[in-house]
Motif scaffolding. Structure first.
Motif, PDB file in Angstrom:
ATOM      1  N   CYS A 191       0.817  -1.221   0.000  1.00 46.45           N
ATOM      2  CA  CYS A 191       0.000   0.000   0.000  1.00 46.45           C
ATOM      3  C   CYS A 191       0.845   1.263   0.000  1.00 46.45           C
ATOM      4  N   ALA A 192       2.140   1.126  -0.266  1.00 48.29           N
ATOM      5  CA  ALA A 192       3.052   2.255  -0.448  1.00 48.29           C
ATOM      6  C   ALA A 192       3.278   3.048   0.819  1.00 48.29           C
ATOM      7  N   THR A 193       3.730   2.336   1.847  1.00 51.71           N
ATOM      8  CA  THR A 193       4.251   3.057   3.000  1.00 51.71           C
ATOM      9  C   THR A 193       5.510   2.360   3.479  1.00 51.71           C
ATOM     10  N   ARG A 194       6.259   3.059   4.301  1.00 49.44           N
ATOM     11  CA  ARG A 194       7.498   2.514   4.859  1.00 49.44           C
ATOM     12  C   ARG A 194       7.161   1.624   6.044  1.00 49.44           C
ATOM     13  N   VAL A 195       8.101   0.771   6.430  1.00 49.00           N
ATOM     14  CA  VAL A 195       7.889  -0.166   7.533  1.00 49.00           C
ATOM     15  C   VAL A 195       9.100  -0.149   8.449  1.00 49.00           C
ATOM     16  N   VAL A 196       8.814  -0.051   9.751  1.00 45.48           N
ATOM     17  CA  VAL A 196       9.835  -0.279  10.774  1.00 45.48           C
ATOM     18  C   VAL A 196       9.343  -1.457  11.604  1.00 45.48           C
ATOM     19  N   ALA A 197      10.143  -2.498  11.698  1.00 49.01           N
ATOM     20  CA  ALA A 197       9.742  -3.705  12.412  1.00 49.01           C
ATOM     21  C   ALA A 197      10.827  -4.128  13.385  1.00 49.01           C
ATOM     22  N   VAL A 235      14.291  10.058  -1.791  1.00 45.69           N
ATOM     23  CA  VAL A 235      14.687   8.813  -1.132  1.00 45.69           C
ATOM     24  C   VAL A 235      13.446   8.017  -0.751  1.00 45.69           C
ATOM     25  N   ARG A 236      12.449   8.712  -0.195  1.00 44.68           N
ATOM     26  CA  ARG A 236      11.209   8.036   0.188  1.00 44.68           C
ATOM     27  C   ARG A 236      10.539   7.401  -1.028  1.00 44.68           C
ATOM     28  N   LEU A 240       9.714   3.465  -1.431  1.00 43.11           N
ATOM     29  CA  LEU A 240       8.335   2.996  -1.597  1.00 43.11           C
ATOM     30  C   LEU A 240       8.220   2.110  -2.827  1.00 43.11           C
ATOM     31  N   ALA A 241       8.871   2.495  -3.914  1.00 43.85           N
ATOM     32  CA  ALA A 241       8.839   1.677  -5.126  1.00 43.85           C
ATOM     33  C   ALA A 241       9.499   0.322  -4.879  1.00 43.85           C
ATOM     34  N   GLU A 242      10.596   0.341  -4.148  1.00 43.29           N
ATOM     35  CA  GLU A 242      11.278  -0.911  -3.810  1.00 43.29           C
ATOM     36  C   GLU A 242      10.363  -1.813  -2.986  1.00 43.29           C
ATOM     37  N   GLY A 243       9.672  -1.213  -2.021  1.00 50.04           N
ATOM     38  CA  GLY A 243       8.772  -1.993  -1.169  1.00 50.04           C
ATOM     39  C   GLY A 243       7.619  -2.597  -1.937  1.00 50.04           C
ATOM     40  N   ARG A 244       7.029  -1.822  -2.850  1.00 52.94           N
ATOM     41  CA  ARG A 244       5.926  -2.348  -3.649  1.00 52.94           C
ATOM     42  C   ARG A 244       6.405  -3.470  -4.567  1.00 52.94           C
ATOM     43  N   GLY A 245       7.605  -3.333  -5.101  1.00 54.43           N
ATOM     44  CA  GLY A 245       8.155  -4.393  -5.935  1.00 54.43           C
ATOM     45  C   GLY A 245       8.359  -5.682  -5.161  1.00 54.43           C
ATOM     46  N   TRP A 246       8.881  -5.548  -3.936  1.00 58.77           N
ATOM     47  CA  TRP A 246       9.079  -6.728  -3.088  1.00 58.77           C
ATOM     48  C   TRP A 246       7.740  -7.385  -2.766  1.00 58.77           C
ATOM     49  N   ALA A 247       6.749  -6.601  -2.343  1.00 63.79           N
ATOM     50  CA  ALA A 247       5.444  -7.157  -1.975  1.00 63.79           C
ATOM     51  C   ALA A 247       4.766  -7.824  -3.159  1.00 63.79           C
TER      52      ALA A 247
END
Length: 271
Positions: A191-197, A235-236, A240-247
């Protein structure tokens, strides 16, 4: 437990391996129904390599009897529109930048920890935290006591509201102590947000390098939150694009095919 042997899908055995957040009756039910069913099964399916290792450790099963089938992010597999995000901000009175946590009322998920982060001297001063999820008294022990003005408890929300909260948030904060998989981080990336886990067992299986994994220490999380609030737009956007690609590499269609394959193999081996 008593019927013909078949295939059991077991998300995790956290009530047995990490029992502190669960009520005694629920732990007993898991020991009888979930663990008992898995021991009798021709095959066991679970959601991560970490969960497979825990199931084998707790139940004494040989590793070859357990197959890992990853989950998908759907239906929360695409960002909300700008209009939907604006509406959700208005609905919940979110004028400041905000972060989201998905707690389900479970003490293991870390809302108390995030409250300490917000109250710490290094914590964010002009950002809110939206806590999503309702507690199940039949399953979870008491936890997450107290309230804080910076934390917006919204309880259970429909999927489309959660999609908009994910998309509009600076990041999903996921300081869970243990997860069989941990789907909210995958949903948030989609959903195009950053994640801290937190570094829970399966976190790298779910996030890869597309999210930030931070030790569960108050100062470390406060620093990570401040860094996200100050993150340059370019950078953000790239992250976000990297995260969507991974998901996008995870899907329920693929999961269904893998489950069907395990079931066909079990059917062929059944007497």
């Amino acid at each position: 437990i008593a019927g013909p042997r078949g295939v059991v899908v077991l998300h995790d055995l956290l009530p047995l391996s990490n029992p502190s957040g669960f009520r005694p009756f629920y732990r007993a039910w898991v020991r009888v129904a979930h663990a008992g069913g898995a021991r009798r099964a021709l095959a066991v399916i679970t959601v991560s390599q970490w969960s497979a290792g825990e199931i084998c450790r707790v139940l004494g099963l040989p590793r070859e009897r357990v197959t890992v089938v990853s989950q998908g992010p759907g239906p929360l597999d695409a960002p909300a529109s700008a209009i939907a995000v604006a509406r959700i901000r208005e609905r919940y009175g979110l004028s400041n930048p905000f972060f989201v946590c998905v707690t389900g009322g479970d003490p293991r998920k870390g809302l108390d920890f995030l409250r300490d982060v917000w109250r710490s001297p290094a914590g964010p001063r002009d950002a809110d935290l939206v806590a999503v999820g309702g507690r199940s008294g039949a399953i979870h022990r008491e936890g997450e006591g107290g309230r804080d003005a910076a934390i917006r408890h919204v309880g259970h929300v429909p999927d489309e509201d959660l999609r908009a909260l994910y998309t509009g948030a600076v990041a999903l904060l996921f300081p869970s102590l243990a997860e069989g998989f941990g789907r909210p981080p995958l949903e948030a990336l989609a959903c195009a947000t950053r994640v801290v886990a937190a570094p829970y067992g399966a976190v790298r299986e779910v996030l890869g390098d597309a999210g930030e994994v931070v030790p569960r220490e108050t100062d470390a999380w406060a620093e990570a939150i401040r860094a996200l609030l100050a993150e340059p737009a370019d950078v953000r956007s790239a992250r976000l694009a990297e995260g969507r690609g991974w998901a996008g590499a995870f899907s329920w269609e693929r999961a269904a095919g893998e489950v069907a394959r395990v079931c066909r193999a079990a059917a062929g081996s059944s007497p």
